[in-house]
Design a protein around this motif. Structure first.
Motif, PDB file in Angstrom:
ATOM      1  N   GLY A 195       0.829  -1.190   0.000  1.00 49.28           N
ATOM      2  CA  GLY A 195       0.000   0.000   0.000  1.00 49.28           C
ATOM      3  C   GLY A 195       0.867   1.245   0.000  1.00 49.28           C
ATOM      4  N   TYR A 196       0.398   2.273  -0.671  1.00 50.05           N
ATOM      5  CA  TYR A 196       1.088   3.563  -0.738  1.00 50.05           C
ATOM      6  C   TYR A 196       0.089   4.650  -0.366  1.00 50.05           C
ATOM      7  CZ  TYR A 196       4.561   1.075  -3.545  1.00 50.05           C
ATOM      8  OH  TYR A 196       5.508   0.198  -3.985  1.00 50.05           O
ATOM      9  N   GLY A 197       0.555   5.609   0.421  1.00 51.68           N
ATOM     10  CA  GLY A 197      -0.344   6.676   0.797  1.00 51.68           C
ATOM     11  C   GLY A 197       0.372   7.822   1.463  1.00 51.68           C
ATOM     12  N   PHE A 198      -0.429   8.650   2.096  1.00 53.22           N
ATOM     13  CA  PHE A 198       0.077   9.881   2.693  1.00 53.22           C
ATOM     14  C   PHE A 198       0.036   9.799   4.211  1.00 53.22           C
ATOM     15  CE2 PHE A 198      -1.614  11.010  -1.482  1.00 53.22           C
ATOM     16  CZ  PHE A 198      -0.444  11.460  -2.056  1.00 53.22           C
ATOM     17  N   ASP A 204      -5.879   7.623   7.320  1.00 54.93           N
ATOM     18  CA  ASP A 204      -6.208   6.362   7.980  1.00 54.93           C
ATOM     19  C   ASP A 204      -5.808   5.137   7.173  1.00 54.93           C
ATOM     20  OD1 ASP A 204      -7.271   7.638  10.191  1.00 54.93           O
ATOM     21  OD2 ASP A 204      -9.317   7.606   9.405  1.00 54.93           O
ATOM     22  N   GLN A 205      -5.890   5.234   5.858  1.00 53.26           N
ATOM     23  CA  GLN A 205      -5.557   4.086   5.023  1.00 53.26           C
ATOM     24  C   GLN A 205      -4.781   4.546   3.798  1.00 53.26           C
ATOM     25  OE1 GLN A 205      -9.463   2.474   4.404  1.00 53.26           O
ATOM     26  NE2 GLN A 205      -9.883   3.764   2.652  1.00 53.26           N
ATOM     27  N   ASN A 224      -8.684  -0.975  -1.490  1.00 57.83           N
ATOM     28  CA  ASN A 224     -10.047  -1.425  -1.248  1.00 57.83           C
ATOM     29  C   ASN A 224     -10.090  -2.421  -0.093  1.00 57.83           C
ATOM     30  OD1 ASN A 224     -12.812  -1.509  -1.753  1.00 57.83           O
ATOM     31  ND2 ASN A 224     -12.614  -3.207  -3.195  1.00 57.83           N
ATOM     32  N   GLY A 225      -9.330  -2.127   0.959  1.00 56.23           N
ATOM     33  CA  GLY A 225      -9.360  -2.959   2.149  1.00 56.23           C
ATOM     34  C   GLY A 225      -8.485  -4.201   2.105  1.00 56.23           C
ATOM     35  N   GLU A 226      -7.603  -4.309   1.100  1.00 59.75           N
ATOM     36  CA  GLU A 226      -6.733  -5.475   1.005  1.00 59.75           C
ATOM     37  C   GLU A 226      -5.855  -5.607   2.246  1.00 59.75           C
ATOM     38  OE1 GLU A 226      -7.372  -3.940  -3.209  1.00 59.75           O
ATOM     39  OE2 GLU A 226      -6.949  -3.037  -1.263  1.00 59.75           O
ATOM     40  N   GLU A 227      -5.511  -6.854   2.587  1.00 59.63           N
ATOM     41  CA  GLU A 227      -4.563  -7.094   3.666  1.00 59.63           C
ATOM     42  C   GLU A 227      -3.166  -6.812   3.122  1.00 59.63           C
ATOM     43  OE1 GLU A 227      -3.078 -10.630   6.623  1.00 59.63           O
ATOM     44  OE2 GLU A 227      -5.121 -10.703   5.839  1.00 59.63           O
ATOM     45  N   LEU A 228      -2.424  -5.936   3.799  1.00 58.20           N
ATOM     46  CA  LEU A 228      -1.135  -5.460   3.298  1.00 58.20           C
ATOM     47  C   LEU A 228       0.043  -6.138   3.985  1.00 58.20           C
ATOM     48  CD1 LEU A 228      -1.979  -1.641   3.309  1.00 58.20           C
ATOM     49  CD2 LEU A 228      -2.046  -3.195   1.349  1.00 58.20           C
ATOM     50  N   ASN A 229       1.098  -6.365   3.206  1.00 63.51           N
ATOM     51  CA  ASN A 229       2.382  -6.782   3.759  1.00 63.51           C
ATOM     52  C   ASN A 229       3.248  -5.562   4.043  1.00 63.51           C
ATOM     53  OD1 ASN A 229       1.740  -8.992   1.343  1.00 63.51           O
ATOM     54  ND2 ASN A 229       2.270  -9.876   3.326  1.00 63.51           N
ATOM     55  N   TRP A 230       3.016  -4.507   3.285  1.00 65.58           N
ATOM     56  CA  TRP A 230       3.747  -3.252   3.408  1.00 65.58           C
ATOM     57  C   TRP A 230       2.760  -2.110   3.255  1.00 65.58           C
ATOM     58  CZ3 TRP A 230       8.872  -3.775   4.476  1.00 65.58           C
ATOM     59  CH2 TRP A 230       9.463  -4.994   4.160  1.00 65.58           C
ATOM     60  N   ASP A 231       2.926  -1.067   4.040  1.00 64.63           N
ATOM     61  CA  ASP A 231       2.106   0.145   3.933  1.00 64.63           C
ATOM     62  C   ASP A 231       3.064   1.310   4.152  1.00 64.63           C
ATOM     63  OD1 ASP A 231       0.324   2.251   4.067  1.00 64.63           O
ATOM     64  OD2 ASP A 231      -0.960   1.325   5.590  1.00 64.63           O
ATOM     65  N   ILE A 232       3.382   1.989   3.063  1.00 62.52           N
ATOM     66  CA  ILE A 232       4.422   3.025   3.079  1.00 62.52           C
ATOM     67  C   ILE A 232       3.764   4.390   2.978  1.00 62.52           C
ATOM     68  CG2 ILE A 232       6.540   3.828   1.980  1.00 62.52           C
ATOM     69  CD1 ILE A 232       6.655   0.947   0.668  1.00 62.52           C
ATOM     70  N   ARG A 233       4.146   5.287   3.891  1.00 62.18           N
ATOM     71  CA  ARG A 233       3.539   6.617   3.936  1.00 62.18           C
ATOM     72  C   ARG A 233       4.594   7.714   3.987  1.00 62.18           C
ATOM     73  NH1 ARG A 233      -1.782   6.142   5.812  1.00 62.18           N
ATOM     74  NH2 ARG A 233      -2.372   3.969   5.595  1.00 62.18           N
ATOM     75  N   CYS A 234       4.307   8.773   3.286  1.00 64.90           N
ATOM     76  CA  CYS A 234       5.101  10.005   3.320  1.00 64.90           C
ATOM     77  C   CYS A 234       4.144  11.165   3.092  1.00 64.90           C
ATOM     78  CB  CYS A 234       6.131  10.042   2.185  1.00 64.90           C
ATOM     79  SG  CYS A 234       7.411   8.812   2.235  1.00 64.90           S
ATOM     80  N   MET A 276       9.435   9.220   6.233  1.00 64.67           N
ATOM     81  CA  MET A 276       8.869   8.034   5.599  1.00 64.67           C
ATOM     82  C   MET A 276       8.504   7.074   6.724  1.00 64.67           C
ATOM     83  SD  MET A 276      10.453   5.327   2.838  1.00 64.67           S
ATOM     84  CE  MET A 276      11.876   4.956   3.839  1.00 64.67           C
ATOM     85  N   LYS A 277       7.275   6.570   6.657  1.00 66.27           N
ATOM     86  CA  LYS A 277       6.810   5.658   7.711  1.00 66.27           C
ATOM     87  C   LYS A 277       6.314   4.369   7.077  1.00 66.27           C
ATOM     88  CE  LYS A 277       5.526   9.252  10.926  1.00 66.27           C
ATOM     89  NZ  LYS A 277       5.128  10.569  10.554  1.00 66.27           N
ATOM     90  N   PHE A 278       6.579   3.284   7.774  1.00 66.71           N
ATOM     91  CA  PHE A 278       6.058   1.979   7.393  1.00 66.71           C
ATOM     92  C   PHE A 278       4.994   1.614   8.425  1.00 66.71           C
ATOM     93  CE2 PHE A 278       9.738   2.139   4.875  1.00 66.71           C
ATOM     94  CZ  PHE A 278       9.677   1.146   3.912  1.00 66.71           C
ATOM     95  N   LYS A 279       3.728   1.780   8.050  1.00 71.68           N
ATOM     96  CA  LYS A 279       2.650   1.406   8.970  1.00 71.68           C
ATOM     97  C   LYS A 279       2.565  -0.110   9.076  1.00 71.68           C
ATOM     98  CE  LYS A 279      -0.830   4.001   9.714  1.00 71.68           C
ATOM     99  NZ  LYS A 279      -2.059   4.774   9.714  1.00 71.68           N
ATOM    100  N   VAL A 280       2.947  -0.795   8.008  1.00 71.89           N
ATOM    101  CA  VAL A 280       3.042  -2.251   7.976  1.00 71.89           C
ATOM    102  C   VAL A 280       4.332  -2.579   7.250  1.00 71.89           C
ATOM    103  CG1 VAL A 280       1.989  -4.399   7.158  1.00 71.89           C
ATOM    104  CG2 VAL A 280       0.520  -2.496   7.857  1.00 71.89           C
TER     105      VAL A 280
END
Length: 131
Positions: A37-40, A44-45, A64-74, A101-105
């Motif tokens: 997942g990529y986001g800001f 929240d997601q 769309n609610g997928e289960e993530l192995n990685w969630d990268i935010r900046c 840069m944050k890794f939520k997952v």
């Protein structure tokens, strides 16, 4: 250019991912499978998601609610900076330690210590600039 991480942009990113041997072929060599997942930062997601099987992107689009192995935010500004001028290993490390840069997952530390994953991760920013 389509809006960053929205459906159209993510589909273009998937095409560029698969066209880049230093990314897709390198990850295929280690049997890399993930949903990323990529986001800001502060949302929240994630906004976009890409599924990777054996190094190749197999689907991409709006989250769309997928289960993530990685969630990268900046922040948007940080993503734009990296898309226009991809970071190197030191730039990514500084961004992670400073909280830009944050890794939520996902485990940034384990990934960055493995050159088989770190190199393709850095290459993914170059590929983003082509999307």
């Amino acid at each position: 250019m389509a809006d960053l991480f929205f459906d159209e942009w993510m589909k273009s990113f998937m095409e560029q991912w698969n066209a880049e041997p230093e990314l897709s072929d390198a990850l295929a060599q280690i049997g890399f499978n993930s949903v990323i997942g990529y986001g800001f930062d502060g949302e929240d997601q994630p906004r976009g998601v890409i599924a990777v099987e054996n190094g190749k992107a197999t689907s991409a689009g709006a989250f769309n609610g997928e289960e993530l192995n990685w969630d990268i935010r900046c922040s948007d500004a940080q993503w734009q900076k990296w898309i226009s001028k991809p970071p190197g290993m030191m730039g990514l490390g500084m961004a992670f330690t400073s909280g830009k840069m944050k890794f939520k997952v996902g485990d940034y530390g384990a990934m960055i210590k493995d050159p088989r994953m770190a190199g393709p991760f850095i290459k993914s920013f170059t590929v983003m600039g082509r999307s």
